[in-house]
Design an enzyme around this catalytic site. Structure first.
Site, PDB file in Angstrom:
ATOM      1  N   GLU A  57      97.491 115.179  80.531  1.00 25.36           N
ATOM      2  CA  GLU A  57      97.274 115.860  81.813  1.00 25.36           C
ATOM      3  C   GLU A  57      95.838 115.668  82.278  1.00 25.36           C
ATOM      4  O   GLU A  57      94.896 115.832  81.484  1.00 25.36           O
ATOM      5  CB  GLU A  57      97.581 117.353  81.620  1.00 25.36           C
ATOM      6  CG  GLU A  57      98.313 117.976  82.770  1.00 25.36           C
ATOM      7  CD  GLU A  57      99.688 117.353  83.014  1.00 25.36           C
ATOM      8  OE1 GLU A  57      99.774 116.469  83.900  1.00 25.36           O
ATOM      9  OE2 GLU A  57     100.648 117.742  82.348  1.00 25.36           O
ATOM     10  N   GLY A 152     106.150 122.236  94.995  1.00 19.46           N
ATOM     11  CA  GLY A 152     105.056 123.072  94.504  1.00 19.46           C
ATOM     12  C   GLY A 152     105.248 123.469  93.054  1.00 19.46           C
ATOM     13  O   GLY A 152     104.714 124.478  92.603  1.00 19.46           O
ATOM     14  N   ALA A 153     106.025 122.691  92.313  1.00 21.10           N
ATOM     15  CA  ALA A 153     106.344 123.067  90.929  1.00 21.10           C
ATOM     16  C   ALA A 153     105.683 122.135  89.928  1.00 21.10           C
ATOM     17  O   ALA A 153     106.002 122.161  88.743  1.00 21.10           O
ATOM     18  CB  ALA A 153     107.859 123.069  90.739  1.00 21.10           C
ATOM     19  N   SER A 156     105.823 116.733  91.133  1.00 15.13           N
ATOM     20  CA  SER A 156     105.507 115.592  92.013  1.00 15.13           C
ATOM     21  C   SER A 156     106.464 115.400  93.174  1.00 15.13           C
ATOM     22  O   SER A 156     106.860 114.273  93.492  1.00 15.13           O
ATOM     23  CB  SER A 156     105.459 114.290  91.199  1.00 15.13           C
ATOM     24  OG  SER A 156     104.429 114.362  90.309  1.00 15.13           O
ATOM     25  N   GLU A 190      98.299 109.277  99.357  1.00 15.21           N
ATOM     26  CA  GLU A 190      98.114 110.696  99.023  1.00 15.21           C
ATOM     27  C   GLU A 190      96.640 111.092  99.126  1.00 15.21           C
ATOM     28  O   GLU A 190      96.328 112.243  99.398  1.00 15.21           O
ATOM     29  CB  GLU A 190      98.721 111.008  97.659  1.00 15.21           C
ATOM     30  CG  GLU A 190     100.246 110.880  97.707  1.00 15.21           C
ATOM     31  CD  GLU A 190     100.962 111.563  96.566  1.00 15.21           C
ATOM     32  OE1 GLU A 190     100.665 112.728  96.275  1.00 15.21           O
ATOM     33  OE2 GLU A 190     101.830 110.905  95.962  1.00 15.21           O
ATOM     34  N   ASP A 201     101.866 109.731  88.820  1.00 18.80           N
ATOM     35  CA  ASP A 201     103.096 110.198  89.466  1.00 18.80           C
ATOM     36  C   ASP A 201     103.813 109.050  90.164  1.00 18.80           C
ATOM     37  O   ASP A 201     105.039 108.909  90.077  1.00 18.80           O
ATOM     38  CB  ASP A 201     102.773 111.295  90.492  1.00 18.80           C
ATOM     39  CG  ASP A 201     102.063 112.464  89.858  1.00 18.80           C
ATOM     40  OD1 ASP A 201     102.000 112.517  88.619  1.00 18.80           O
ATOM     41  OD2 ASP A 201     101.569 113.324  90.598  1.00 18.80           O
TER      42      ASP A 201
END
Ligand code: NG1
Length: 445
Positions: A57, A152-153, A156, A190, A201
Site C-alpha cells: 500500500e 469510495g470503498a 478503485s 487521474e 490500480d
C-alpha cells in the site's frame, strides 16, 4: 455472428459461472441505451474492473512493489460515435448528472467532485498524446450494485471508470495504444482530476487475470516497461472483502500529504545518496542507516528553506507538518513484505501470508496513519474470528474496505460476527463479499 451472439460469448468468457446474471444485466443496459439514445445501432460495449490490493500500500508512487487483484465487479460503458464532436454522457444512476462537453486537446476541468472530470481528463490526455481528436460520443455508464464497483470503498471505482472511458475513446477513435502506455495515460488522466497516485490500480484493471493476483514492480525499466507476474490465489483460504461504508472527506488532501512526505524523504536522502529519485532506490540499504537522515516531522516551509522543492502537489499548505520518517519506514518495510508475500503465495504458506497482511495493517495504521476508527473495529472483529489468517485495510485508507484471509469453514462465522460487532460498535452495516479475482478490462463488442 450477430451483436447479441458476440456479446453472449464475451460474457461467458469473462464472467464464467456468473454469466447468466450478467447476461440479464447487459441486456437491461442495452434497453436503457435504446430508450435514452433512440436505438442501439453501431453500439460498442466496454468493461473495466475495480481491484483489491492484497499487499503493497502506497508503494506504487514510490516505484515500489504491489500485489493487487482485479475484482469481478466492474464499470460497463455502452457507446457509439457522434458526428458533432460532443461527448454526451449519462449514468443509469440518477444521482449522477448528465455530462456534455466538446472534445478538445484542452478540456476545462469541472467543479471538484464532478464525475465528468474523469471523462474530461481522458479526452484531454489521450487527444494530446495522439495529437488528434476522437469523435464525439454518446455514452451510458452502468456501475450499479451488486455488479458495479462500490464507490469510495478503496476498490478503485474511479480507476475502473477511467480505464473503461479510455478504452471506449480508443475503440471509437480506432486508436491503438500499447498497453503500458495506455496505463500511464490513464494514470495521467487521474492526475488531471487531482490525485497524485501511482499506476497500480490501472495496471490491475487492465492486466487482471481470473483467479490470480498480480505482482507488479512499479519501477519502469529504462525502455518504459514494467515487470509483473500473475500469481494464483490460494485455494486453502478465501479472500473476503469487508466494506466499512465509510469514506472520509479529507482523503484526497491526506493522500497528497503522504505523497509529499515521501518526496521530502527522497529529497533529504539525496543529500547523502545523490542518485536517489524514489524511495525504492534505498530499498537495498538497511533501514537503521536511513532513519537518522530523516526527521520525525518537518513542515513544507522548513523544507523550502532548505532549498527542497516537493513538485506540484494540489492542496499542500506551507504549514503542513509531514511525518517523513514514519512514512518512509512504512514504504521501506512494505516493499519487503510484498516480496515475502510473493514467496508465501508461491510456496503455499497461508499462515505466513496472513502474518504479512496483519503486519502490513499495523504499518499502514501506525507509520502511514491511513486507518480510521471504523476500519479498526473491522480489523479487531476479523482478528477475533477463530482460524482467520490475517487482515488489513486495503486501498488508500481513511475508510473503504478491509480484506481478510479466511479458511472456508470460518466464512459463515466471519460474516456474522464481523457484521454484528461492527453494528454494535458503530451502528453501521458492513458489507462482506468474497474477492473472486476477475479478468482485466476489455471491449466486449
Ligand atoms: P485508491 O484506493 O483507489 O484510492 C490509491 C491510488 C493507488 C495507490 C493506493 C494506495 C489512484 C488512482 N490510486 O488507490 O495508486 O497509491 O491509493 O496504495 O491514485
Amino acid at each position: 455472428m450477430s451483436m447479441n451472439e458476440l456479446l453472449t460469448s464475451a460474457i461467458d468468457t469473462i464472467y464464467g459461472a456468473e454469466s447468466a446474471a450478467q447476461q440479464t444485466r447487459y441486456q437491461q443496459a442495452i434497453e436503457r441505451f435504446r430508450s435514452h439514445f433512440g436505438d442501439s445501432e453501431h453500439l460498442r460495449i466496454i468493461r473495466a474492473p475495480g481491484r483489491v490490493n492484497l499487499i503493497g500500500e502506497h508503494t506504487d508512487y514510490n516505484h515500489g512493489y504491489v500485489m493487487p487483484a482485479a475484482l469481478d465487479k466492474d464499470v460497463v460503458i455502452l457507446a457509439r460515435s457522434r458526428a458533432d464532436g460532443i461527448v454526451n454522457m449519462h449514468n443509469v444512476e440518477a444521482s449522477f448528472a448528465p455530462i456534455q462537453f466538446p472534445v478538445a486537446e484542452q478540456v476545462p476541468i469541472g467543479p471538484v467532485g464532478d464525475w465528468g472530470n474523469y471523462v474530461r481528463g481522458v479526452v484531454q490526455i489521450f487527444s494530446q498524446y495522439m495529437q488528434k481528436l476522437p469523435p464525439g460520443m454518446d455514452l451510458l455508464v452502468v456501475s450499479e450494485p451488486p455488479y458495479g464497483v462500490p464507490r469510495g470503498a478503496g476498490l478503485s471505482s474511479s480507476t475502473a471508470f477511467t480505464v473503461a472511458t479510455a478504452m471506449t475513446v480508443c475503440s471509437l477513435a480506432q486508436w491503438t495504444v500499447e498497453p503500458e502506455e495506455f496505463i500511464r495515460l490513464c494514470s495521467d488522466s487521474e492526475w488531471y482530476v487531482g490525485t497524485r497516485g501511482g499506476i497500480m490500480d490501472q495496471f490491475a484493471s487492465v492486466f487482471g487475470e481470473l483467479g490470480h493476483a498480480l505482482f507488479l514492480d512499479c519501477r519502469p525499466t529504462t525502455a518504459g516497461y514494467y515487470r509483473y507476474q500473475s500469481l494464483p490465489l490460494p485455494h486453502e483460504a478465501n479472500l473476503l472483502v469487508v466494506d466499512s461504508g465509510v469514506h472520509h472527506e479529507n482523503a484526497r488532501g491526506e493522500f497528497n500529504q503522504r505523497v509529499a512526505a515521501c518526496r521530502a524523504g527522497v529529497g533529504l536522502l539525496r543529500k547523502m545518496h545523490p542518485t536517489v529519485t524514489h524511495l525504492r532506490d534505498v530499498q537495498g540499504i538497511p533501514w537503521q542507516q536511513l532513519e537518522g537522515l530523516l526527521p520525525e516531522s518537518v513542515t513544507v516551509r522548513d523544507l523550502q528553506q532548505q532549498g527542497l522543492e516537493l513538485g506540484e502537489i494540489p492542496g499542500l499548505d506551507e504549514t503542513t507538518a509531514l511525518r517523513v520518517r514514519a512514512c518512509c519506514r512504512h514504504v521501506w518495510t512494505e516493499n519487503q513484505r510484498v516480496i515475502h508475500a510473493v514467496d508465501a503465495l508461491e510456496s503455499g504458506d497461508i499462515v505466513g501470508l496472513g502474518h504479512l497482511l496483519t503486519a502490513a495493517h499495523r504499518s499502514a495504521r501506525d507509520d502511514y496513519s491511513i486507518s480510521c476508527p471504523e476500519l479498526e473495529v473491522l480489523i479487531q472483529s476479523a482478528q477475533q474470528v477463530e482460524g482467520v489468517f490475517g487482515a488489513r485495510l486495503t486501498g488508500a485508507g481513511w475508510g473503504g474496505c478491509i480484506i481478510a484471509l479466511v479458511p472456508p469453514h470460518a466464512i459463515a462465522t466471519f460474516q456474522q460476527n464481523v457484521q454484528d460487532f461492527y453494528f454494535a460498535k458503530t451502528g453501521r452495516t458492513a458489507n462482506v463479499f468474497p474477492c473472486r479475482a476477475g479478468s482485466g478490462a476489455s471491449v466486449m463488442i
